[in-house]
Enzyme design. Structure first.
Site, PDB file in Angstrom:
ATOM      1  N   ILE A  23       0.833  -1.206   0.000  1.00 35.95           N
ATOM      2  CA  ILE A  23       0.000   0.000   0.000  1.00 35.95           C
ATOM      3  C   ILE A  23       0.863   1.250   0.000  1.00 35.95           C
ATOM      4  CG2 ILE A  23      -1.617   1.319   1.422  1.00 35.95           C
ATOM      5  CD1 ILE A  23      -2.866  -1.419   2.185  1.00 35.95           C
ATOM      6  N   SER A 147      -5.673  -0.305  10.877  1.00 34.01           N
ATOM      7  CA  SER A 147      -6.060  -1.562  10.242  1.00 34.01           C
ATOM      8  C   SER A 147      -7.494  -1.920  10.618  1.00 34.01           C
ATOM      9  CB  SER A 147      -5.117  -2.688  10.687  1.00 34.01           C
ATOM     10  OG  SER A 147      -5.594  -3.954  10.264  1.00 34.01           O
ATOM     11  N   TYR A 172       0.082  -8.125  16.163  1.00 35.40           N
ATOM     12  CA  TYR A 172       0.042  -7.171  15.051  1.00 35.40           C
ATOM     13  C   TYR A 172      -1.157  -6.236  15.180  1.00 35.40           C
ATOM     14  CZ  TYR A 172      -0.880  -5.312  10.404  1.00 35.40           C
ATOM     15  OH  TYR A 172      -1.155  -4.474   9.351  1.00 35.40           O
TER      16      TYR A 172
END
Length: 305
Positions: A23, A147, A172
């Site tokens: 990205i 996210s 994460y």
């Protein structure tokens, strides 16, 4: 909306962390087309050079630079900011991230868990080192990339570095949640000081390589990969589309500090739209305690100017 819908960014300078792949690469490519000078902040200088050549082949007259930026090495960040060598910075995109798959917990030289260190602590410290140049630039922006995965996670302030509960995907997601909490807390502190710098939080939704167009020699998607990924396009999109909320947050002057932007369809795919953050993504008490802990772990006082 694409960058063409906004006024030219000629004369502006944008720094994107993790701009050599995924990205981050598409954010850099799209922002380069806006006329701005785009600085690719990457740990691997060879990959940064390859990404710059790939962008230059697609974007006529692209204004590109790169700076070595290793977010996992806190001691290197002041050097990276000095190497940036700018007296104005219109936006920094906090995009770089690492997702580990192995069961073994890995640490940086300072003993910080690697995903938390790279995805959150390094960006926290970077903003602190960039604070003077951001403050010197009227209406500068800090764009924090979170996210979709954070929706199902909560931050454990007693185990920020997953010393007692290490599961790669959870660690994460929690590191990205920490980043989003930081972005919203930064907004509150900037507003309290009357600063013109804006802090905007974004997320790319669900972005797959199989739905992403090739950018040889940097990345090549095979026909077989594309065909295997087509069923997923009902819910997900490619990384070039995942970049669009980030690009819009940089360029759209009507977006205000403290907002959250993501994809339109279920937060997973489609064009950018404003979202209402879930309470745990922006909780002021959690964010303030995380800020104190992050400052202690990095040794950096992130004080908005």
């Amino acid at each position: 909306m694409t960058w063409q819908n906004y006024s030219s960014a000629a004369g502006k300078t944008f720094l994107i962390t993790g701009a050599s792949a995924g990205i981050g690469y598409f954010v850099a490519e799209q922002l380069a087309a806006s006329g701005a000078t785009v600085v690719l902040g990457c740990r691997d200088t060879a990959k940064a050079d390859l990404a710059a050549r790939t962008i230059a082949a697609r974007v006529p007259d692209a204004r590109l630079r790169s700076v070595r930026l290793d977010l996992a090495d806190l001691a290197s960040l002041p050097v990276a900011v000095a190497d940036l060598g700018v007296d104005r910075l219109d936006a920094v995109v906090l995009n770089a991230g690492v997702l580990l798959a192995g069961a073994d917990r890995r640490c940086t030289a300072r003993g910080h868990e690697l995903m938390f260190a790279t995805n959150h602590l390094g960006h926290f410290a970077l903003v602190g080192h960039l604070a003077p140049v951001l403050a010197a630039t009227e209406n500068s922006r800090v764009v924090t990339v979170g996210s979709f995965a954070v929706r199902s996670e909560r931050l454990d302030l007693s185990d920020l570095q997953s010393e007692h509960d290490y599961r790669p995907k959870r660690t994460y997601a929690r590191s990205k949640l920490a980043q989003m909490l930081f972005g919203f807390e930064l907004d509150r502190r900037l507003r309290a000081r009357g600063a013109t710098t804006a802090s905007i939080v974004v997320h790319p939704g669900g972005a797959l390589d199989s739905l992403t167009p090739s950018r040889p020699p940097l990345f090549t998607r095979t026909t077989a990969q594309h065909l295997r990924g087509l069923p997923a396009s009902l819910l997900l999109h490619g990384k070039h589309v995942g970049a669009e909320p980030i690009v819009r947050a940089v360029l759209d002057t009507e977006i205000s500090s403290g907002q959250l932007w993501g994809p339109r369809v279920f937060g997973l795919r489609g064009r950018p739209r404003r979202e209402t953050p879930h309470a745990h993504m922006a909780d002021p008490d959690t964010a303030a305690r995380l800020w104190v802990a992050s400052s202690a772990l990095t040794g950096v006082d992130v004080s908005p100017r």
